[in-house]
Design a protein around this motif. Sequence first.
Motif, PDB file in Angstrom:
ATOM      1  N   TYR A 168       0.829  -1.217   0.000  1.00 24.88           N
ATOM      2  CA  TYR A 168       0.000   0.000   0.000  1.00 24.88           C
ATOM      3  C   TYR A 168       0.860   1.263   0.000  1.00 24.88           C
ATOM      4  O   TYR A 168       0.469   2.287  -0.562  1.00 24.88           O
ATOM      5  CB  TYR A 168      -0.946   0.012   1.218  1.00 24.88           C
ATOM      6  N   THR A 169       2.026   1.220   0.667  1.00 23.52           N
ATOM      7  CA  THR A 169       2.822   2.450   0.756  1.00 23.52           C
ATOM      8  C   THR A 169       3.824   2.592  -0.387  1.00 23.52           C
ATOM      9  O   THR A 169       4.145   3.704  -0.798  1.00 23.52           O
ATOM     10  CB  THR A 169       3.613   2.526   2.085  1.00 23.52           C
ATOM     11  N   ARG A 170       4.344   1.465  -0.877  1.00 24.57           N
ATOM     12  CA  ARG A 170       5.349   1.540  -1.950  1.00 24.57           C
ATOM     13  C   ARG A 170       4.749   1.197  -3.305  1.00 24.57           C
ATOM     14  O   ARG A 170       5.413   1.331  -4.334  1.00 24.57           O
ATOM     15  CB  ARG A 170       6.522   0.605  -1.663  1.00 24.57           C
ATOM     16  N   GLY A 171       3.527   0.661  -3.303  1.00 22.94           N
ATOM     17  CA  GLY A 171       2.852   0.389  -4.568  1.00 22.94           C
ATOM     18  C   GLY A 171       3.189  -0.968  -5.163  1.00 22.94           C
ATOM     19  O   GLY A 171       3.801  -1.815  -4.518  1.00 22.94           O
ATOM     20  N   ALA A 172       2.787  -1.155  -6.416  1.00 22.57           N
ATOM     21  CA  ALA A 172       2.947  -2.441  -7.100  1.00 22.57           C
ATOM     22  C   ALA A 172       4.409  -2.688  -7.460  1.00 22.57           C
ATOM     23  O   ALA A 172       5.198  -1.755  -7.534  1.00 22.57           O
ATOM     24  CB  ALA A 172       2.100  -2.449  -8.367  1.00 22.57           C
ATOM     25  N   GLU A 173       4.746  -3.963  -7.691  1.00 27.95           N
ATOM     26  CA  GLU A 173       6.117  -4.340  -8.060  1.00 27.95           C
ATOM     27  C   GLU A 173       6.518  -3.704  -9.388  1.00 27.95           C
ATOM     28  O   GLU A 173       5.847  -3.906 -10.394  1.00 27.95           O
ATOM     29  CB  GLU A 173       6.218  -5.864  -8.230  1.00 27.95           C
ATOM     30  N   VAL A 174       7.613  -2.970  -9.376  1.00 25.74           N
ATOM     31  CA  VAL A 174       8.124  -2.364 -10.607  1.00 25.74           C
ATOM     32  C   VAL A 174       9.629  -2.594 -10.667  1.00 25.74           C
ATOM     33  O   VAL A 174      10.335  -2.421  -9.670  1.00 25.74           O
ATOM     34  CB  VAL A 174       7.854  -0.837 -10.625  1.00 25.74           C
ATOM     35  N   SER A 175      10.121  -3.010 -11.834  1.00 23.05           N
ATOM     36  CA  SER A 175      11.565  -3.175 -12.028  1.00 23.05           C
ATOM     37  C   SER A 175      12.111  -1.968 -12.772  1.00 23.05           C
ATOM     38  O   SER A 175      11.548  -1.554 -13.788  1.00 23.05           O
ATOM     39  CB  SER A 175      11.847  -4.415 -12.886  1.00 23.05           C
ATOM     40  N   ARG A 176      13.200  -1.407 -12.282  1.00 23.82           N
ATOM     41  CA  ARG A 176      13.847  -0.319 -13.042  1.00 23.82           C
ATOM     42  C   ARG A 176      14.515  -0.907 -14.282  1.00 23.82           C
ATOM     43  O   ARG A 176      14.989  -2.049 -14.250  1.00 23.82           O
ATOM     44  CB  ARG A 176      14.914   0.367 -12.187  1.00 23.82           C
ATOM     45  N   PRO A 177      14.620  -0.112 -15.337  1.00 29.96           N
ATOM     46  CA  PRO A 177      15.227  -0.637 -16.567  1.00 29.96           C
ATOM     47  C   PRO A 177      16.713  -0.974 -16.391  1.00 29.96           C
ATOM     48  O   PRO A 177      17.437  -0.285 -15.673  1.00 29.96           O
ATOM     49  CB  PRO A 177      15.066   0.517 -17.568  1.00 29.96           C
ATOM     50  N   TRP A 178      17.122  -2.001 -17.082  1.00 24.59           N
ATOM     51  CA  TRP A 178      18.512  -2.504 -17.116  1.00 24.59           C
ATOM     52  C   TRP A 178      19.518  -1.372 -17.317  1.00 24.59           C
ATOM     53  O   TRP A 178      20.458  -1.216 -16.536  1.00 24.59           O
ATOM     54  CB  TRP A 178      18.571  -3.519 -18.263  1.00 24.59           C
TER      55      TRP A 178
END
Length: 438
Positions: A168-178
């Motif tokens: 809830y505080t950091r949000g959904a899983e996101v990967s930074r680009p390579w």
Amino acid sequence: MTIPAPKTFQIKSFGCQMNVYDGERMAELLEGEGMAAAAQPGAADLVVLNTCHIREKAAEKVYSEIGRLKRADGSRPMVAVAGCVAQAEGAEIPRRAPSVDIVVGPQAYHRLPALVADAARGRRGIDTDMPILSKFGALPARRRQGPSAFLTVQEGCDKFCTYCVVPYTRGAEVSRPWDAILDEAKALVEAGAKEVTLLGQNVNAWAEQGRGLDALIRALAELPGLARIRYTTSHPNDMTEGLIRAHAEVDRLMPYLHLPVQSGSDRVLKAMNRSHSTAGYLRILDRVRAARPDVAISGDFIVGFPGETDAEFEETLKIVEAVNYAQAYSFKYSPRPGTPAAGMDGQVPEQVKDERLQRLQALINEQQLAFNRATVGKHTSVLLERAGKKPGQLVGKSPWLQSVHLETSASLGDVVDVQIVSAGPNSLGGAALVRAAA
Ligand code: 5AD
Ligand code: SF4
């Protein structure tokens, strides 16, 4: 009260390593606007409280911190509340603490300079948007760095463990680009980093077009000047075969794995929505140890989850015995508003949680001391990170993340050969070895 545009700032980060990273990036951002870190913390024109919401009374602690910022002459600095409490509480914060000028969530802090400018014009700013990747795109390049640096590669969480506020505080899983990660790693090395710790709430879920964290680690291991790579925190379900193999094959990947299990009871794990079993967790560790026999295992535990019985707690002690941790963190369950577990039946009385925590921590401490003692006599490498208390003494980290104190004429940032000569519960003593001429 209008507060003039600040010239100096202080950032106080609480909680996890990602908050430390975010704090560093906010400092770079403010410096890019011509501000400077305050020489004395109490004298800053702008104070940023970079908050943590994961455990006990997080919001209450923030309100008392805010209260303490008032100066003896009745004036106060400009106050910004950042981090996970900002995200969770939003506009509630200035309602309860009118001296707060800015509320900025963990995915919106790239907008801090604009919010500061608004606040100097008397306009309070609240920004809890979640544009995760645009934040990274808007931050300035890395400039300053000690020997060991954090680098966020993944943020957010889709796992929804029933006790946890992170989704809830950091949000959904996101990967930074390579490419962005490699560029940042290069900038960190150029600025003096010898070690990079890749950060993510589920760092081993990092992925891009079929490539996983193991591919990223292998690419980073090719960077000239980068001696050591670490990553944290991992989820058992994302512990891929490729990542386990990287532990066997990539020398620069340090022999350390932080892999939380949270409980030794399968019923409790299910109620926590952990989606792995104790047997599955132990199987993963067997494979990691087969790949890298000297790997140090670390973990997180929660005691007193709703409904946890005495027998279920005993199962947690059993899994700790089975794993033999080099280090581990343990916490009393704390109901987090808005999470499913907060409303569950069978909340465990505080006194029971206290007793369980004490027993668990005693066992973990015993294991940590035994692990430290087992390194006495070994020859190993130490990355020197800071000055020690005694003259001529420097403190660094072993490959297994233990603090090692030694007397040496080497410099901060050097990786030196050391023989471990003594061990306590939290640190080791080392003697510098002179490398024999080849
Ligand atoms: N109560 C107690 N501990 C918690 N953690 C996360 N949420 C809670 C909570 N509500 C612990 C978990 C996690 C670590 C970062 O914090 O063990 O792995
Ligand atoms: Fe929280 Fe579970 Fe996600 Fe970890 S995996 S951040 S404990 S929800």
